[in-house]
Design a protein around this motif. Structure first.
Motif, PDB file in Angstrom:
ATOM      1  N   VAL A   1      45.103  35.988  42.237  1.00 41.05           N
ATOM      2  CA  VAL A   1      43.890  35.983  41.417  1.00 41.05           C
ATOM      3  C   VAL A   1      44.086  35.108  40.180  1.00 41.05           C
ATOM      4  O   VAL A   1      45.030  35.301  39.415  1.00 41.05           O
ATOM      5  CB  VAL A   1      43.515  37.409  40.984  1.00 41.05           C
TER       6      VAL A   1
ATOM      7  N   GLU B   1      36.938  43.900  49.388  1.00 42.78           N
ATOM      8  CA  GLU B   1      38.243  43.750  48.759  1.00 42.78           C
ATOM      9  C   GLU B   1      38.329  42.524  47.862  1.00 42.78           C
ATOM     10  O   GLU B   1      39.297  42.366  47.109  1.00 42.78           O
ATOM     11  CB  GLU B   1      39.344  43.645  49.824  1.00 42.78           C
TER      12      GLU B   1
ATOM     13  N   ILE C   1      38.126  39.788  45.015  1.00 38.39           N
ATOM     14  CA  ILE C   1      38.020  39.718  43.562  1.00 38.39           C
ATOM     15  C   ILE C   1      37.722  38.263  43.202  1.00 38.39           C
ATOM     16  O   ILE C   1      38.247  37.352  43.854  1.00 38.39           O
ATOM     17  CB  ILE C   1      39.351  40.149  42.896  1.00 38.39           C
TER      18      ILE C   1
ATOM     19  N   ASP D   1      40.256  34.898  43.682  1.00 38.04           N
ATOM     20  CA  ASP D   1      41.367  35.085  44.620  1.00 38.04           C
ATOM     21  C   ASP D   1      41.320  34.027  45.725  1.00 38.04           C
ATOM     22  O   ASP D   1      40.462  33.161  45.746  1.00 38.04           O
ATOM     23  CB  ASP D   1      41.382  36.512  45.184  1.00 38.04           C
TER      24      ASP D   1
ATOM     25  N   ALA E   1      42.201  38.359  50.377  1.00 36.07           N
ATOM     26  CA  ALA E   1      41.411  39.015  49.326  1.00 36.07           C
ATOM     27  C   ALA E   1      42.310  39.712  48.317  1.00 36.07           C
ATOM     28  O   ALA E   1      43.305  40.342  48.688  1.00 36.07           O
ATOM     29  CB  ALA E   1      40.450  40.013  49.948  1.00 36.07           C
ATOM     30  N   GLY E   2      41.982  39.574  47.051  1.00 35.04           N
ATOM     31  CA  GLY E   2      42.726  40.254  46.002  1.00 35.04           C
ATOM     32  C   GLY E   2      44.103  39.665  45.734  1.00 35.04           C
ATOM     33  O   GLY E   2      44.862  40.191  44.942  1.00 35.04           O
TER      34      GLY E   2
END
Lengths: 179, 416
Positions: free
Chosen positions: B236, B291, B293, B296, B232-233
Protein backbone atom coordinates in the motif's frame (compact mmCIF):
# COMPACT_ATOMS: atom_id res chain seq x y z
CA UNK A 1 5.71 28.35 -19.44
CA UNK A 2 4.76 31.68 -17.99
CA UNK A 3 7.36 33.58 -16.04
CA UNK A 4 7.35 32.71 -12.30
CA UNK A 5 6.98 36.32 -11.13
CA UNK A 6 4.55 35.49 -8.35
CA UNK A 7 6.79 32.82 -6.81
CA UNK A 8 9.76 35.14 -7.17
CA UNK A 9 8.03 37.98 -5.35
CA UNK A 10 7.08 35.65 -2.54
CA UNK A 11 10.62 34.29 -2.17
CA UNK A 12 12.22 37.73 -2.36
CA UNK A 13 9.98 38.91 0.42
CA UNK A 14 10.77 36.00 2.74
CA UNK A 15 14.44 35.29 2.06
CA UNK A 16 17.47 37.40 3.03
CA UNK A 17 18.29 40.05 0.47
CA UNK A 18 20.34 39.18 -2.61
CA UNK A 19 19.89 35.43 -2.39
CA UNK A 20 17.25 35.10 -5.10
CA UNK A 21 17.15 36.27 -8.69
CA UNK A 22 14.58 35.93 -11.47
CA UNK A 23 15.92 35.05 -14.91
CA UNK A 24 13.39 35.61 -17.66
CA UNK A 25 14.21 33.82 -20.88
CA UNK A 26 12.93 35.05 -24.23
CA UNK A 27 12.47 31.46 -25.47
CA UNK A 28 12.03 28.36 -23.39
CA UNK A 29 11.71 28.19 -19.63
CA UNK A 30 12.36 31.04 -17.21
CA UNK A 31 13.82 30.18 -13.84
CA UNK A 32 14.54 31.41 -10.34
CA UNK A 33 18.18 31.46 -9.33
CA UNK A 34 19.06 30.86 -5.68
CA UNK A 35 22.17 31.11 -3.55
CA UNK A 36 22.91 27.71 -2.12
CA UNK A 37 22.47 28.81 1.52
CA UNK A 38 18.90 29.89 0.76
CA UNK A 39 17.94 26.69 -1.06
CA UNK A 40 16.39 24.74 1.78
CA UNK A 41 14.35 27.65 3.07
CA UNK A 42 13.13 28.48 -0.43
CA UNK A 43 12.13 24.87 -1.08
CA UNK A 44 10.24 24.75 2.19
CA UNK A 45 8.31 27.89 1.27
CA UNK A 46 7.54 26.67 -2.23
CA UNK A 47 6.34 23.32 -0.94
CA UNK A 48 4.27 24.47 2.01
CA UNK A 49 2.98 27.95 1.20
CA UNK A 50 -0.75 28.02 0.53
CA UNK A 51 -0.37 29.79 -2.82
CA UNK A 52 2.52 27.69 -4.11
CA UNK A 53 1.94 24.02 -3.19
CA UNK A 54 4.77 22.62 -5.26
CA UNK A 55 4.30 19.17 -3.80
CA UNK A 56 6.21 17.19 -6.44
CA UNK A 57 9.90 17.32 -7.26
CA UNK A 58 9.72 16.24 -10.90
CA UNK A 59 13.42 16.29 -11.57
CA UNK A 60 16.71 17.20 -10.04
CA UNK A 61 19.76 17.29 -12.23
CA UNK A 62 22.97 19.17 -12.85
CA UNK A 63 24.53 20.90 -15.82
CA UNK A 64 28.22 21.35 -16.47
CA UNK A 65 28.93 24.60 -18.31
CA UNK A 66 32.63 23.93 -18.70
CA UNK A 67 33.80 23.94 -22.30
CA UNK A 68 37.04 22.12 -23.05
CA UNK A 69 39.50 24.35 -24.93
CA UNK A 70 39.60 24.01 -28.70
CA UNK A 71 35.98 22.98 -29.10
CA UNK A 72 32.95 25.23 -28.95
CA UNK A 73 33.55 28.75 -27.63
CA UNK A 74 33.20 29.22 -23.90
CA UNK A 75 29.78 30.76 -23.26
CA UNK A 76 29.70 30.90 -19.50
CA UNK A 77 32.22 30.65 -16.72
CA UNK A 78 33.18 27.12 -15.84
CA UNK A 79 30.51 26.23 -13.33
CA UNK A 80 27.91 23.72 -12.30
CA UNK A 81 24.23 24.36 -12.13
CA UNK A 82 21.96 22.22 -10.02
CA UNK A 83 18.50 22.41 -11.53
CA UNK A 84 15.26 21.60 -9.72
CA UNK A 85 11.99 21.13 -11.58
CA UNK A 86 8.98 21.43 -9.34
CA UNK A 87 5.38 20.59 -10.10
CA UNK A 88 2.21 21.51 -8.28
CA UNK A 89 -0.48 18.87 -8.69
CA UNK A 90 -3.29 21.12 -7.51
CA UNK A 91 -2.27 24.27 -9.40
CA UNK A 92 -1.03 22.39 -12.49
CA UNK A 93 2.05 24.62 -12.44
CA UNK A 94 5.70 23.95 -13.00
CA UNK A 95 8.69 25.89 -11.72
CA UNK A 96 12.41 25.74 -12.37
CA UNK A 97 14.94 26.53 -9.65
CA UNK A 98 18.67 26.81 -10.16
CA UNK A 99 21.67 26.96 -7.89
CA UNK A 100 25.03 27.94 -9.37
CA UNK A 101 28.07 26.21 -7.92
CA UNK A 102 31.76 26.86 -8.56
CA UNK A 103 33.51 24.20 -10.56
CA UNK A 104 36.69 22.72 -9.14
CA UNK A 105 39.65 23.13 -11.47
CA UNK A 106 40.06 20.69 -14.33
CA UNK A 107 40.72 17.13 -13.29
CA UNK A 108 37.73 14.83 -12.86
CA UNK A 109 39.63 12.68 -10.37
CA UNK A 110 39.77 15.51 -7.85
CA UNK A 111 39.56 14.35 -4.27
CA UNK A 112 36.20 14.15 -2.59
CA UNK A 113 37.07 17.05 -0.33
CA UNK A 114 37.18 19.31 -3.37
CA UNK A 115 33.76 18.36 -4.64
CA UNK A 116 31.32 21.25 -4.83
CA UNK A 117 28.79 21.13 -2.06
CA UNK A 118 25.09 21.97 -1.78
CA UNK A 119 22.52 21.29 0.93
CA UNK A 120 20.44 18.17 0.42
CA UNK A 121 16.66 18.40 0.16
CA UNK A 122 16.09 14.65 0.49
CA UNK A 123 13.99 15.20 3.61
CA UNK A 124 11.68 17.71 1.92
CA UNK A 125 10.86 15.53 -1.07
CA UNK A 126 11.62 11.82 -0.78
CA UNK A 127 12.13 11.76 -4.55
CA UNK A 128 15.27 13.84 -4.08
CA UNK A 129 17.04 10.94 -2.40
CA UNK A 130 17.74 8.96 -5.58
CA UNK A 131 18.00 12.02 -7.79
CA UNK A 132 20.73 13.48 -5.59
CA UNK A 133 22.56 10.19 -5.63
CA UNK A 134 22.40 10.24 -9.41
CA UNK A 135 23.70 13.81 -9.61
CA UNK A 136 26.51 12.83 -7.23
CA UNK A 137 27.29 9.79 -9.35
CA UNK A 138 27.30 11.63 -12.66
CA UNK A 139 28.68 15.06 -11.73
CA UNK A 140 30.44 14.63 -8.42
CA UNK A 141 28.36 17.13 -6.52
CA UNK A 142 28.24 16.54 -2.78
CA UNK A 143 24.82 16.90 -1.19
CA UNK A 144 25.36 17.89 2.40
CA UNK A 145 23.00 16.11 4.78
CA UNK A 146 21.97 13.37 2.35
CA UNK A 147 21.20 10.18 4.32
CA UNK A 148 23.03 7.77 2.02
CA UNK A 149 25.18 9.43 -0.64
CA UNK A 150 26.48 6.53 -2.72
CA UNK A 151 26.84 5.98 -6.43
CA UNK A 152 23.64 4.66 -7.92
CA UNK A 153 24.14 3.88 -11.63
CA UNK A 154 27.91 3.35 -11.84
CA UNK A 155 29.72 0.69 -9.82
CA UNK A 156 30.86 1.70 -6.34
CA UNK A 157 34.53 1.72 -7.32
CA UNK A 158 34.14 3.65 -10.57
CA UNK A 159 36.52 6.56 -10.94
CA UNK A 160 35.48 9.97 -12.17
CA UNK A 161 32.13 11.52 -12.91
CA UNK A 162 30.88 10.58 -16.40
CA UNK A 163 28.68 13.56 -17.24
CA UNK A 164 31.34 16.18 -16.56
CA UNK A 165 32.44 17.77 -19.80
CA UNK A 166 36.11 16.94 -19.22
CA UNK A 167 35.49 13.34 -18.23
CA UNK A 168 37.90 10.86 -19.74
CA UNK A 169 36.93 7.25 -20.08
CA UNK A 170 39.24 5.08 -17.98
CA UNK A 171 41.88 3.06 -19.81
CA UNK A 172 41.06 -0.02 -17.82
CA UNK A 173 38.47 -1.22 -15.34
CA UNK A 174 39.09 -4.52 -13.51
CA UNK A 175 41.18 -5.79 -16.39
CA UNK A 176 38.60 -4.80 -19.03
CA UNK A 177 40.02 -2.52 -21.68
CA UNK A 178 38.21 0.74 -22.17
CA UNK A 179 38.67 3.29 -24.96
CA UNK B 1 5.81 -36.29 18.12
CA UNK B 2 7.99 -35.23 21.05
CA UNK B 3 6.35 -33.43 23.90
CA UNK B 4 7.93 -30.26 25.23
CA UNK B 5 7.17 -29.17 28.73
CA UNK B 6 8.44 -25.71 28.09
CA UNK B 7 6.93 -23.88 25.09
CA UNK B 8 10.10 -21.85 24.67
CA UNK B 9 11.94 -24.96 23.53
CA UNK B 10 9.70 -25.19 20.50
CA UNK B 11 10.29 -21.54 19.78
CA UNK B 12 14.04 -22.09 19.98
CA UNK B 13 13.74 -25.08 17.72
CA UNK B 14 12.11 -23.18 14.84
CA UNK B 15 14.14 -20.02 15.39
CA UNK B 16 15.48 -18.48 12.18
CA UNK B 17 18.49 -16.29 11.54
CA UNK B 18 18.61 -13.11 9.56
CA UNK B 19 19.86 -13.82 6.10
CA UNK B 20 20.84 -11.76 3.08
CA UNK B 21 19.16 -13.06 -0.05
CA UNK B 22 19.89 -11.89 -3.56
CA UNK B 23 16.89 -11.56 -5.82
CA UNK B 24 17.93 -10.99 -9.36
CA UNK B 25 19.52 -9.71 -11.51
CA UNK B 26 18.57 -12.85 -13.41
CA UNK B 27 15.25 -13.76 -11.80
CA UNK B 28 12.37 -13.43 -14.27
CA UNK B 29 10.25 -11.51 -11.80
CA UNK B 30 12.77 -8.70 -11.49
CA UNK B 31 11.77 -7.26 -14.89
CA UNK B 32 15.13 -6.76 -16.47
CA UNK B 33 18.38 -6.46 -14.67
CA UNK B 34 17.33 -5.34 -11.22
CA UNK B 35 19.09 -6.76 -8.20
CA UNK B 36 17.28 -6.67 -4.89
CA UNK B 37 19.24 -7.54 -1.78
CA UNK B 38 16.76 -8.74 0.82
CA UNK B 39 17.45 -8.95 4.53
CA UNK B 40 15.13 -11.72 5.59
CA UNK B 41 14.19 -13.42 8.79
CA UNK B 42 12.58 -16.68 7.78
CA UNK B 43 10.02 -15.67 5.22
CA UNK B 44 9.64 -12.11 6.45
CA UNK B 45 11.54 -9.43 4.56
CA UNK B 46 12.93 -6.73 6.82
CA UNK B 47 14.79 -4.62 4.33
CA UNK B 48 15.11 -4.31 0.57
CA UNK B 49 18.13 -2.65 -1.01
CA UNK B 50 17.75 -2.16 -4.77
CA UNK B 51 20.86 -2.09 -6.96
CA UNK B 52 20.59 -0.54 -10.40
CA UNK B 53 22.95 0.35 -13.17
CA UNK B 54 23.37 -2.88 -15.09
CA UNK B 55 22.10 -1.36 -18.33
CA UNK B 56 23.79 1.97 -17.90
CA UNK B 57 25.10 3.31 -21.22
CA UNK B 58 25.17 7.04 -20.57
CA UNK B 59 22.59 8.02 -23.17
CA UNK B 60 22.63 11.54 -21.73
CA UNK B 61 26.33 11.90 -22.53
CA UNK B 62 25.77 10.66 -26.08
CA UNK B 63 23.01 13.23 -26.44
CA UNK B 64 25.57 16.00 -26.05
CA UNK B 65 27.24 14.90 -29.27
CA UNK B 66 24.21 14.26 -31.48
CA UNK B 67 21.62 16.48 -33.13
CA UNK B 68 18.12 15.85 -31.71
CA UNK B 69 16.82 13.72 -34.63
CA UNK B 70 19.89 11.51 -34.24
CA UNK B 71 19.17 11.03 -30.55
CA UNK B 72 15.58 9.91 -31.11
CA UNK B 73 16.65 6.23 -31.54
CA UNK B 74 18.23 6.40 -28.08
CA UNK B 75 14.87 7.30 -26.57
CA UNK B 76 13.47 4.14 -28.21
CA UNK B 77 15.87 2.02 -26.25
CA UNK B 78 14.96 3.53 -22.91
CA UNK B 79 11.36 2.43 -22.61
CA UNK B 80 11.49 -0.26 -25.25
CA UNK B 81 7.87 -1.24 -24.59
CA UNK B 82 6.46 2.19 -25.36
CA UNK B 83 8.98 3.67 -27.76
CA UNK B 84 6.41 5.80 -29.59
CA UNK B 85 5.57 7.66 -26.40
CA UNK B 86 9.24 8.22 -25.67
CA UNK B 87 9.88 9.54 -29.19
CA UNK B 88 6.92 11.83 -28.79
CA UNK B 89 8.11 13.22 -25.47
CA UNK B 90 11.56 14.08 -26.75
CA UNK B 91 10.29 15.46 -30.07
CA UNK B 92 7.84 17.74 -28.30
CA UNK B 93 10.61 19.02 -26.03
CA UNK B 94 12.79 19.91 -29.01
CA UNK B 95 9.85 21.47 -30.82
CA UNK B 96 9.08 23.58 -27.78
CA UNK B 97 12.69 24.71 -27.64
CA UNK B 98 12.57 25.63 -31.32
CA UNK B 99 9.13 27.27 -30.94
CA UNK B 100 7.96 24.94 -33.68
CA UNK B 101 4.58 23.28 -34.08
CA UNK B 102 3.96 20.02 -35.90
CA UNK B 103 1.26 20.14 -38.61
CA UNK B 104 -2.26 18.97 -37.61
CA UNK B 105 -2.00 15.78 -39.63
CA UNK B 106 1.21 14.81 -37.83
CA UNK B 107 -0.46 15.54 -34.51
CA UNK B 108 -3.30 13.15 -35.28
CA UNK B 109 -0.88 10.45 -36.43
CA UNK B 110 1.04 10.93 -33.19
CA UNK B 111 -2.10 10.32 -31.16
CA UNK B 112 -2.77 7.15 -33.17
CA UNK B 113 0.64 5.61 -32.63
CA UNK B 114 1.08 6.79 -29.06
CA UNK B 115 -2.23 5.35 -27.90
CA UNK B 116 -1.73 2.09 -29.79
CA UNK B 117 1.64 1.78 -28.12
CA UNK B 118 0.11 2.55 -24.74
CA UNK B 119 -2.34 -0.32 -25.20
CA UNK B 120 0.48 -2.66 -26.23
CA UNK B 121 2.54 -1.67 -23.21
CA UNK B 122 -0.31 -2.09 -20.75
CA UNK B 123 -1.25 -5.46 -22.27
CA UNK B 124 2.27 -6.71 -21.76
CA UNK B 125 2.39 -5.25 -18.26
CA UNK B 126 -0.89 -6.96 -17.48
CA UNK B 127 0.24 -10.30 -18.89
CA UNK B 128 3.63 -10.20 -17.21
CA UNK B 129 1.99 -9.33 -13.92
CA UNK B 130 -0.23 -12.38 -14.24
CA UNK B 131 2.93 -14.40 -14.85
CA UNK B 132 4.54 -12.94 -11.71
CA UNK B 133 1.63 -14.27 -9.72
CA UNK B 134 1.76 -17.68 -11.33
CA UNK B 135 -0.93 -17.37 -13.96
CA UNK B 136 0.29 -18.12 -17.47
CA UNK B 137 -2.80 -17.69 -19.65
CA UNK B 138 -3.09 -13.89 -19.46
CA UNK B 139 0.54 -13.66 -20.57
CA UNK B 140 -0.23 -15.54 -23.77
CA UNK B 141 -3.41 -13.53 -24.34
CA UNK B 142 -1.54 -10.27 -23.80
CA UNK B 143 1.12 -11.28 -26.30
CA UNK B 144 -1.48 -12.32 -28.87
CA UNK B 145 -3.10 -8.88 -28.77
CA UNK B 146 0.19 -7.03 -28.59
CA UNK B 147 1.41 -8.90 -31.65
CA UNK B 148 -1.36 -7.38 -33.77
CA UNK B 149 -0.50 -3.87 -32.57
CA UNK B 150 3.13 -4.49 -33.44
CA UNK B 151 2.00 -5.65 -36.91
CA UNK B 152 0.06 -2.41 -37.34
CA UNK B 153 2.98 -0.28 -36.19
CA UNK B 154 5.30 -2.24 -38.45
CA UNK B 155 3.10 -1.28 -41.40
CA UNK B 156 3.53 2.35 -40.39
CA UNK B 157 7.27 2.55 -39.91
CA UNK B 158 8.86 -0.83 -40.62
CA UNK B 159 9.97 -1.53 -37.07
CA UNK B 160 8.30 -3.59 -34.40
CA UNK B 161 9.92 -2.36 -31.22
CA UNK B 162 12.28 0.57 -31.75
CA UNK B 163 10.34 2.80 -34.06
CA UNK B 164 12.09 6.21 -34.21
CA UNK B 165 8.89 7.20 -35.99
CA UNK B 166 8.02 10.43 -34.23
CA UNK B 167 10.81 12.94 -34.80
CA UNK B 168 11.22 16.68 -34.21
CA UNK B 169 8.95 18.40 -36.71
CA UNK B 170 6.41 15.63 -37.16
CA UNK B 171 6.57 11.95 -38.05
CA UNK B 172 8.97 10.32 -40.51
CA UNK B 173 6.36 8.82 -42.85
CA UNK B 174 2.74 9.32 -43.68
CA UNK B 175 0.26 6.59 -42.65
CA UNK B 176 0.08 3.85 -45.30
CA UNK B 177 -2.96 3.97 -47.59
CA UNK B 178 -3.79 0.28 -47.93
CA UNK B 179 -2.08 -2.58 -46.16
CA UNK B 180 -2.39 -6.35 -46.38
CA UNK B 181 -4.43 -7.32 -43.35
CA UNK B 182 -2.02 -8.49 -40.58
CA UNK B 183 -2.00 -12.32 -40.44
CA UNK B 184 -2.82 -12.45 -36.74
CA UNK B 185 -5.78 -10.14 -37.14
CA UNK B 186 -6.99 -12.02 -40.24
CA UNK B 187 -6.89 -15.30 -38.35
CA UNK B 188 -8.70 -13.98 -35.28
CA UNK B 189 -11.42 -12.10 -37.14
CA UNK B 190 -11.90 -14.63 -39.93
CA UNK B 191 -10.98 -12.22 -42.71
CA UNK B 192 -9.31 -13.65 -45.83
CA UNK B 193 -5.56 -13.40 -45.39
CA UNK B 194 -3.93 -11.27 -48.06
CA UNK B 195 -6.94 -8.97 -48.45
CA UNK B 196 -6.04 -5.29 -48.38
CA UNK B 197 -7.57 -2.83 -46.00
CA UNK B 198 -6.82 0.75 -45.11
CA UNK B 199 -4.62 1.18 -42.04
CA UNK B 200 -7.22 3.08 -40.04
CA UNK B 201 -9.84 0.44 -40.83
CA UNK B 202 -7.43 -2.23 -39.62
CA UNK B 203 -7.10 -0.34 -36.33
CA UNK B 204 -10.88 -0.21 -35.96
CA UNK B 205 -11.18 -3.89 -36.85
CA UNK B 206 -8.66 -4.64 -34.12
CA UNK B 207 -10.46 -2.48 -31.56
CA UNK B 208 -13.78 -4.16 -32.37
CA UNK B 209 -12.13 -7.48 -31.69
CA UNK B 210 -10.25 -6.37 -28.57
CA UNK B 211 -13.22 -4.73 -26.86
CA UNK B 212 -15.01 -7.91 -25.77
CA UNK B 213 -11.68 -9.56 -24.84
CA UNK B 214 -11.15 -7.03 -22.04
CA UNK B 215 -13.87 -8.85 -20.10
CA UNK B 216 -11.82 -12.04 -20.34
CA UNK B 217 -8.95 -10.34 -18.55
CA UNK B 218 -11.21 -9.17 -15.81
CA UNK B 219 -12.52 -12.72 -15.36
CA UNK B 220 -9.01 -14.16 -15.45
CA UNK B 221 -7.33 -11.65 -13.17
CA UNK B 222 -9.22 -8.74 -11.71
CA UNK B 223 -12.07 -10.76 -10.24
CA UNK B 224 -10.09 -13.96 -9.73
CA UNK B 225 -10.05 -14.89 -6.06
CA UNK B 226 -6.40 -15.99 -6.00
CA UNK B 227 -5.33 -12.85 -7.83
CA UNK B 228 -7.26 -10.63 -5.42
CA UNK B 229 -5.76 -12.44 -2.43
CA UNK B 230 -2.25 -11.92 -3.73
CA UNK B 231 -2.66 -8.24 -4.62
CA UNK B 232 -5.32 -6.60 -2.45
CA UNK B 233 -4.11 -4.82 0.66
CA UNK B 234 -0.47 -5.49 -0.28
CA UNK B 235 2.19 -2.88 -1.08
CA UNK B 236 0.00 0.00 0.00
CA UNK B 237 1.38 3.34 -1.13
CA UNK B 238 -0.39 6.24 0.53
CA UNK B 239 -1.34 9.34 -1.38
CA UNK B 240 1.18 11.50 0.52
CA UNK B 241 4.04 9.04 0.01
CA UNK B 242 3.25 8.68 -3.69
CA UNK B 243 3.42 12.45 -4.17
CA UNK B 244 6.55 12.88 -2.09
CA UNK B 245 8.37 10.11 -3.95
CA UNK B 246 7.43 11.75 -7.25
CA UNK B 247 5.56 8.67 -8.44
CA UNK B 248 3.58 9.12 -11.61
CA UNK B 249 1.27 7.41 -14.04
CA UNK B 250 -0.77 4.40 -12.88
CA UNK B 251 1.20 4.26 -9.61
CA UNK B 252 0.12 7.80 -8.70
CA UNK B 253 -3.45 7.33 -9.90
CA UNK B 254 -3.67 4.00 -8.10
CA UNK B 255 -2.92 5.95 -4.93
CA UNK B 256 -5.89 8.18 -5.56
CA UNK B 257 -4.41 11.28 -7.21
CA UNK B 258 -6.22 12.31 -10.36
CA UNK B 259 -3.45 13.70 -12.51
CA UNK B 260 -2.81 12.91 -16.15
CA UNK B 261 -0.55 15.07 -18.27
CA UNK B 262 -2.68 14.43 -21.33
CA UNK B 263 -5.19 16.71 -19.63
CA UNK B 264 -3.14 18.66 -17.09
CA UNK B 265 0.24 19.00 -18.75
CA UNK B 266 1.94 21.55 -20.92
CA UNK B 267 -0.05 23.22 -23.70
CA UNK B 268 2.05 21.70 -26.48
CA UNK B 269 1.15 18.21 -25.24
CA UNK B 270 -2.47 18.73 -24.17
CA UNK B 271 -3.30 20.33 -27.53
CA UNK B 272 -2.85 16.88 -29.09
CA UNK B 273 -5.59 15.49 -26.85
CA UNK B 274 -8.00 18.37 -26.35
CA UNK B 275 -10.24 17.17 -29.19
CA UNK B 276 -10.77 13.80 -27.53
CA UNK B 277 -13.05 12.66 -24.77
CA UNK B 278 -11.61 10.26 -22.24
CA UNK B 279 -11.65 9.68 -18.49
CA UNK B 280 -8.76 9.46 -16.08
CA UNK B 281 -9.20 6.24 -14.10
CA UNK B 282 -8.28 6.94 -10.48
CA UNK B 283 -8.59 4.88 -7.32
CA UNK B 284 -10.81 4.24 -5.35
CA UNK B 285 -13.05 2.11 -7.56
CA UNK B 286 -16.61 1.38 -6.62
CA UNK B 287 -16.59 -2.13 -8.04
CA UNK B 288 -13.38 -3.17 -6.29
CA UNK B 289 -13.38 -6.32 -4.12
CA UNK B 290 -13.85 -5.73 -0.42
CA UNK B 291 -10.22 -6.44 0.52
CA UNK B 292 -8.85 -3.68 -1.70
CA UNK B 293 -7.25 -0.60 -0.12
CA UNK B 294 -6.50 2.56 -2.12
CA UNK B 295 -2.89 2.48 -3.28
CA UNK B 296 -2.37 -1.28 -3.19
CA UNK B 297 -1.18 -3.60 -5.95
CA UNK B 298 -4.70 -4.30 -7.15
CA UNK B 299 -5.47 -0.59 -7.68
CA UNK B 300 -2.31 -0.02 -9.71
CA UNK B 301 -3.15 -3.03 -11.86
CA UNK B 302 -6.75 -1.98 -12.32
CA UNK B 303 -5.80 1.56 -13.37
CA UNK B 304 -3.79 0.06 -16.25
CA UNK B 305 -6.68 -2.15 -17.29
CA UNK B 306 -9.05 0.82 -17.39
CA UNK B 307 -6.52 2.92 -19.29
CA UNK B 308 -6.57 0.37 -22.10
CA UNK B 309 -10.30 1.02 -22.49
CA UNK B 310 -9.76 4.79 -22.45
CA UNK B 311 -7.03 4.54 -25.09
CA UNK B 312 -9.42 2.54 -27.24
CA UNK B 313 -11.95 5.36 -26.89
CA UNK B 314 -9.36 7.90 -28.04
CA UNK B 315 -8.37 5.72 -31.00
CA UNK B 316 -11.98 5.42 -32.19
CA UNK B 317 -12.42 9.19 -32.04
CA UNK B 318 -9.13 9.69 -33.86
CA UNK B 319 -10.23 7.25 -36.57
CA UNK B 320 -13.49 9.20 -36.97
CA UNK B 321 -11.55 12.44 -37.33
CA UNK B 322 -9.30 10.84 -39.90
CA UNK B 323 -12.03 9.32 -42.06
CA UNK B 324 -14.41 12.29 -42.10
CA UNK B 325 -11.47 14.43 -43.17
CA UNK B 326 -11.06 16.29 -39.91
CA UNK B 327 -7.48 16.97 -40.91
CA UNK B 328 -5.85 17.97 -44.15
CA UNK B 329 -4.95 14.93 -46.23
CA UNK B 330 -2.04 16.72 -47.85
CA UNK B 331 0.46 13.90 -48.60
CA UNK B 332 3.39 16.07 -47.47
CA UNK B 333 1.57 17.32 -44.37
CA UNK B 334 3.09 14.89 -41.90
CA UNK B 335 6.13 16.95 -41.03
CA UNK B 336 7.89 20.25 -41.25
CA UNK B 337 11.57 20.11 -42.13
CA UNK B 338 14.09 19.76 -39.35
CA UNK B 339 17.68 19.44 -40.48
CA UNK B 340 20.57 17.93 -38.62
CA UNK B 341 22.37 21.25 -38.91
CA UNK B 342 19.47 23.26 -37.47
CA UNK B 343 20.91 25.37 -34.67
CA UNK B 344 19.26 25.13 -31.28
CA UNK B 345 18.63 28.48 -29.60
CA UNK B 346 20.48 29.36 -26.39
CA UNK B 347 17.61 28.40 -24.13
CA UNK B 348 16.35 25.47 -22.14
CA UNK B 349 13.12 23.53 -21.93
CA UNK B 350 11.87 20.87 -19.55
CA UNK B 351 8.80 18.99 -20.67
CA UNK B 352 6.99 16.02 -19.19
CA UNK B 353 4.63 13.77 -21.11
CA UNK B 354 2.39 10.93 -20.04
CA UNK B 355 4.02 7.64 -20.99
CA UNK B 356 2.36 4.33 -20.07
CA UNK B 357 4.64 4.07 -17.05
CA UNK B 358 4.21 7.66 -15.91
CA UNK B 359 5.55 11.14 -16.45
CA UNK B 360 8.60 11.03 -18.64
CA UNK B 361 10.55 14.26 -18.59
CA UNK B 362 13.10 15.50 -21.10
CA UNK B 363 15.30 18.49 -20.42
CA UNK B 364 17.17 20.00 -23.35
CA UNK B 365 19.58 22.93 -23.18
CA UNK B 366 20.73 24.51 -26.43
CA UNK B 367 23.62 26.91 -26.76
CA UNK B 368 23.61 27.95 -30.39
CA UNK B 369 24.98 24.72 -31.83
CA UNK B 370 23.13 21.89 -33.56
CA UNK B 371 23.96 19.55 -30.69
CA UNK B 372 22.40 20.38 -27.33
CA UNK B 373 24.66 21.26 -24.40
CA UNK B 374 22.75 18.87 -22.17
CA UNK B 375 20.10 16.25 -22.85
CA UNK B 376 18.53 14.91 -19.73
CA UNK B 377 15.98 12.14 -19.50
CA UNK B 378 14.13 11.89 -16.22
CA UNK B 379 12.42 8.56 -16.16
CA UNK B 380 9.17 7.71 -14.46
CA UNK B 381 10.25 4.20 -13.51
CA UNK B 382 13.21 5.64 -11.61
CA UNK B 383 10.89 7.42 -9.19
CA UNK B 384 8.38 4.58 -9.18
CA UNK B 385 11.07 2.06 -8.25
CA UNK B 386 12.44 4.18 -5.43
CA UNK B 387 9.37 3.34 -3.33
CA UNK B 388 10.15 -0.37 -3.36
CA UNK B 389 12.19 -0.37 -0.13
CA UNK B 390 9.31 1.33 1.57
CA UNK B 391 6.63 -1.02 0.23
CA UNK B 392 8.51 -4.24 0.89
CA UNK B 393 9.17 -3.81 4.60
CA UNK B 394 7.73 -6.66 6.62
CA UNK B 395 6.07 -8.49 3.74
CA UNK B 396 6.54 -12.15 2.88
CA UNK B 397 9.25 -13.14 0.45
CA UNK B 398 6.66 -14.43 -2.01
CA UNK B 399 4.98 -11.03 -2.11
CA UNK B 400 8.04 -9.22 -3.46
CA UNK B 401 7.32 -10.17 -7.11
CA UNK B 402 3.74 -9.08 -6.60
CA UNK B 403 4.81 -5.64 -5.37
CA UNK B 404 7.69 -5.15 -7.80
CA UNK B 405 5.54 -6.24 -10.72
CA UNK B 406 2.73 -3.88 -9.84
CA UNK B 407 5.07 -0.92 -10.34
CA UNK B 408 5.49 -2.03 -14.00
CA UNK B 409 9.10 -0.89 -14.30
CA UNK B 410 11.29 -1.06 -17.38
CA UNK B 411 14.96 -1.13 -16.48
CA UNK B 412 16.11 0.42 -19.76
CA UNK B 413 14.35 3.56 -18.66
CA UNK B 414 15.85 3.56 -15.19
CA UNK B 415 19.46 3.07 -16.25
CA UNK B 416 19.16 5.00 -19.51
Amino acid sequence: MSSPTFEFALLEQQLPGGSVRLVEAATGDSWIELKSHALRQACQILRDHQDCQFNVLSDLTAVDWFSPAGKKPVIADPRFEVVYHLLSLSRRQTLTLKVILPRPGGDELSKDAELPEIPSIADLWLAANWHEREAFDMFGIRFKGHPDLRRILCPEDWEGYPLRKDYEFPLEYHGIRGR
Amino acid sequence: MPQFADQRIIELDVRTDEMLVNMGPQHPSTHGVLRLVLRTDGEIVHEVIPHLGYLHRCAEKIGEHLAPPQWVPYTDRMDYLAAMNMNLGFSLTVEKLMSQVAPPKAQLIRVFVAELNRIASHLLGMGAYGLDLGSFTPFLYGFREREIILDLLEEVCGARLTYSYVTPGGVTHDLPEAIPIPPGLAMLTGRPAGATISWVDAVILFLDWLGPRIDDYHTLLTENHIFVQRTAGLGVLTREKAISYGCSGPVLRGSGVEFDLRRHGDKIYTSLYEKFEFDIPTAPFRNAPREVIVGDNWCRFYVRMLEVTQSMRILRQAADLWTIGGVSQDPAGHKVPYRLTTKLPAAEVYLETECPRGQMGFYVIGNGAAEPLRTRAKSSSFCNLSVISELCQGVLLADIPSIAGSLDIVMGEIDR
